[in-house]
Design an enzyme around this catalytic site. Structure first.
Site, PDB file in Angstrom:
ATOM      1  N   SER A   7       0.853  -1.195   0.000  1.00 28.86           N
ATOM      2  CA  SER A   7       0.000   0.000   0.000  1.00 28.86           C
ATOM      3  C   SER A   7       0.880   1.232   0.000  1.00 28.86           C
ATOM      4  O   SER A   7       1.632   1.476   0.948  1.00 28.86           O
ATOM      5  CB  SER A   7      -0.899   0.006   1.240  1.00 28.86           C
ATOM      6  OG  SER A   7      -1.473   1.292   1.386  1.00 28.86           O
ATOM      7  N   HIS A  32      -1.542  -1.498  -4.098  1.00 32.12           N
ATOM      8  CA  HIS A  32      -2.761  -1.028  -3.434  1.00 32.12           C
ATOM      9  C   HIS A  32      -2.694   0.499  -3.303  1.00 32.12           C
ATOM     10  O   HIS A  32      -1.741   1.039  -2.740  1.00 32.12           O
ATOM     11  CB  HIS A  32      -2.860  -1.696  -2.064  1.00 32.12           C
ATOM     12  CG  HIS A  32      -4.110  -1.376  -1.309  1.00 32.12           C
ATOM     13  ND1 HIS A  32      -5.306  -2.031  -1.518  1.00 32.12           N
ATOM     14  CD2 HIS A  32      -4.357  -0.463  -0.341  1.00 32.12           C
ATOM     15  CE1 HIS A  32      -6.225  -1.553  -0.703  1.00 32.12           C
ATOM     16  NE2 HIS A  32      -5.681  -0.591   0.023  1.00 32.12           N
ATOM     17  N   ASP A  34      -4.592   3.878  -2.028  1.00 30.62           N
ATOM     18  CA  ASP A  34      -5.617   4.379  -1.118  1.00 30.62           C
ATOM     19  C   ASP A  34      -6.067   5.773  -1.515  1.00 30.62           C
ATOM     20  O   ASP A  34      -5.293   6.722  -1.447  1.00 30.62           O
ATOM     21  CB  ASP A  34      -5.066   4.411   0.314  1.00 30.62           C
ATOM     22  CG  ASP A  34      -4.945   3.022   0.895  1.00 30.62           C
ATOM     23  OD1 ASP A  34      -5.953   2.287   0.867  1.00 30.62           O
ATOM     24  OD2 ASP A  34      -3.851   2.678   1.366  1.00 30.62           O
ATOM     25  N   MET A  36      -8.515   8.799  -0.658  1.00 32.09           N
ATOM     26  CA  MET A  36      -9.298   9.344   0.471  1.00 32.09           C
ATOM     27  C   MET A  36      -9.740  10.766   0.147  1.00 32.09           C
ATOM     28  O   MET A  36      -8.966  11.546  -0.402  1.00 32.09           O
ATOM     29  CB  MET A  36      -8.449   9.361   1.743  1.00 32.09           C
ATOM     30  CG  MET A  36      -7.858   8.014   2.106  1.00 32.09           C
ATOM     31  SD  MET A  36      -7.025   8.082   3.701  1.00 32.09           S
ATOM     32  CE  MET A  36      -6.226   6.480   3.723  1.00 32.09           C
ATOM     33  N   HIS A  65      -8.472   1.487  -3.798  1.00 31.32           N
ATOM     34  CA  HIS A  65      -9.360   1.381  -2.637  1.00 31.32           C
ATOM     35  C   HIS A  65      -9.973   2.762  -2.434  1.00 31.32           C
ATOM     36  O   HIS A  65      -9.307   3.665  -1.934  1.00 31.32           O
ATOM     37  CB  HIS A  65      -8.507   0.929  -1.433  1.00 31.32           C
ATOM     38  CG  HIS A  65      -9.221   0.933  -0.122  1.00 31.32           C
ATOM     39  ND1 HIS A  65      -8.562   0.779   1.083  1.00 31.32           N
ATOM     40  CD2 HIS A  65     -10.540   1.067   0.192  1.00 31.32           C
ATOM     41  CE1 HIS A  65      -9.428   0.816   2.065  1.00 31.32           C
ATOM     42  NE2 HIS A  65     -10.636   1.001   1.567  1.00 31.32           N
ATOM     43  N   MET A  67     -11.952   5.312  -0.690  1.00 29.55           N
ATOM     44  CA  MET A  67     -12.554   5.728   0.583  1.00 29.55           C
ATOM     45  C   MET A  67     -13.160   7.108   0.353  1.00 29.55           C
ATOM     46  O   MET A  67     -12.665   8.126   0.849  1.00 29.55           O
ATOM     47  CB  MET A  67     -11.480   5.753   1.680  1.00 29.55           C
ATOM     48  CG  MET A  67     -11.069   4.360   2.117  1.00 29.55           C
ATOM     49  SD  MET A  67      -9.479   4.327   2.978  1.00 29.55           S
ATOM     50  CE  MET A  67      -8.382   4.149   1.582  1.00 29.55           C
ATOM     51  N   MET A 136     -11.618  -4.594   6.221  1.00 28.04           N
ATOM     52  CA  MET A 136     -10.742  -3.620   6.892  1.00 28.04           C
ATOM     53  C   MET A 136     -10.471  -4.107   8.312  1.00 28.04           C
ATOM     54  O   MET A 136     -11.400  -4.364   9.079  1.00 28.04           O
ATOM     55  CB  MET A 136     -11.417  -2.241   6.966  1.00 28.04           C
ATOM     56  CG  MET A 136     -11.480  -1.466   5.667  1.00 28.04           C
ATOM     57  SD  MET A 136      -9.913  -1.225   4.822  1.00 28.04           S
ATOM     58  CE  MET A 136      -8.936  -0.353   6.044  1.00 28.04           C
ATOM     59  N   ASP A 174      -6.826  -5.515   5.014  1.00 28.93           N
ATOM     60  CA  ASP A 174      -6.106  -4.237   4.939  1.00 28.93           C
ATOM     61  C   ASP A 174      -6.143  -3.558   6.298  1.00 28.93           C
ATOM     62  O   ASP A 174      -7.218  -3.280   6.827  1.00 28.93           O
ATOM     63  CB  ASP A 174      -6.800  -3.373   3.881  1.00 28.93           C
ATOM     64  CG  ASP A 174      -6.151  -2.020   3.661  1.00 28.93           C
ATOM     65  OD1 ASP A 174      -5.056  -1.762   4.190  1.00 28.93           O
ATOM     66  OD2 ASP A 174      -6.762  -1.206   2.930  1.00 28.93           O
TER      67      ASP A 174
HETATM   68  C1  DX5 Z   1      -5.977   2.611   5.642  1.00 27.77           C
HETATM   69  C2  DX5 Z   1      -5.630   2.095   4.281  1.00 27.77           C
HETATM   70  C3  DX5 Z   1      -4.560   1.080   4.232  1.00 27.77           C
HETATM   71  C4  DX5 Z   1      -3.246   1.490   4.822  1.00 27.77           C
HETATM   72  C5  DX5 Z   1      -2.797   0.318   5.629  1.00 27.77           C
HETATM   73  O1  DX5 Z   1      -7.132   3.339   5.584  1.00 27.77           O
HETATM   74  O2  DX5 Z   1      -6.746   1.553   3.634  1.00 27.77           O
HETATM   75  O3  DX5 Z   1      -4.374   0.556   2.919  1.00 27.77           O
HETATM   76  O4  DX5 Z   1      -2.247   1.798   3.901  1.00 27.77           O
HETATM   77  O5  DX5 Z   1      -1.674   0.706   6.303  1.00 27.77           O
HETATM   78  P1  DX5 Z   1      -0.945  -0.249   7.350  1.00 27.77           P
HETATM   79  O6  DX5 Z   1      -0.538  -1.480   6.597  1.00 27.77           O
HETATM   80  O7  DX5 Z   1       0.203   0.594   7.765  1.00 27.77           O
HETATM   81  O8  DX5 Z   1      -1.921  -0.509   8.453  1.00 27.77           O
HETATM   82 ZN    ZN Z   2      -6.403   0.475   1.685  1.00 22.21          ZN
END
Ligand code: DX5
Ligand code: ZN
Length: 224
Positions: A7, A32, A34, A36, A65, A67, A136, A174
């Site tokens: 990620s 991956h 993220d 947001m 992903h 969010m 999650m 994740d």
């Molecule tokens: C959090 C993300 C994850 C994040 C996980 O909202 O969706 O993908 O990168 O990070 P770690 O592996 O550090 O918990």
């Molecule tokens: Zn994620």
């Protein structure tokens, strides 16, 4: 088959191509990403322009992903930018079936993501349409949080449901996946293992990825 999904949330964004290349050398097979929006989650990250740049930097599939609220408005732009997999949150999509159809109509692999407090049974009707379900194991928004233990029961439950219904969706996890938790999530039934901080947190992405993947394969009973 277990796979490691680095990620990039915890990567150095000024050196993203190098970071991704290092994670790939270490055995990462899907990147991956993220996304947001500062509304659905209390953090802001990146959008289609960064996905477009990543697309040029790697041949690995990009697992976006989302969010975000109003995912339907942005899915075409992520498709154009070069996303391969798109995961949307159950909690952010009031018309989830329509959203999954939209992802499929763009030729992408659809997934649904559930927050820690969302039970897996809410997905029963939609499961046959999905490429992956993402459990999650932290509340989304930030990297480096502590793994929530009851996520293991949700992974087990999903694996049972998949077996009972004869389905093929893949189980992704994740949040807080690291050296001390990766064996447990694999043994519970997860096969797509997202790791941010554990890969990129210490500036040794290649080595970290290699070690995590070896631990995951050992837990899955695969020779490394
Ligand atoms: C959090 C993300 C994850 C994040 C996980 O909202 O969706 O993908 O990168 O990070 P770690 O592996 O550090 O918990
Ligand atoms: Zn994620």
């Amino acid at each position: 088959m277990v796979e490691l999904l680095p990620s990039i949330l915890s990567a150095d964004f000024a050196r993203l191509a190098d970071e991704v290349a290092a994670a790939e050398r270490g055995g990462g097979t899907v990147i991956h990403v993220d996304v947001m929006d500062g509304h659905f989650v209390p953090n802001i990250t990146l959008g289609p322009p960064v996905v477009k740049s990543l697309r040029k930097a790697t041949n690995l599939p990009l697992d976006c992903h989302l969010m975000i609220e109003n995912a339907n408005e942005y899915i075409p732009a992520f498709a154009d930018a070069g996303a391969n997999w798109i995961g949307v949150h159950y909690e952010a999509c009031p018309h989830l079936h329509r959203t999954i159809e939209l992802i499929l109509n763009h030729g992408l692999k659809p997934g649904v993501v559930i927050n820690p407090a969302t039970r897996v049974e809410v997905l029963l009707e939609i499961l046959p349409m999905l490429h992956h379900v993402l459990v999650m194991s932290v509340n989304p928004g930030f990297g480096g949080q502590k793994f929530i233990d009851f996520s293991l029961n949700k992974i087990r439950r999903l694996a049972e449901i998949r077996e009972e219904l004869g389905l093929r969706f893949r189980i992704e996890v994740d949040g807080g996946v690291a050296h001390d938790t990766i064996a447990q999530v694999v043994q519970a039934g997860a096969e797509l293992l997202v790791a941010g901080n554990a890969v990129f947190g210490s500036g040794k992405a290649e080595q970290n990825a290699r070690e995590l993947l070896a631990a995951a394969k050992a837990a899955a009973g695969i020779a490394v």
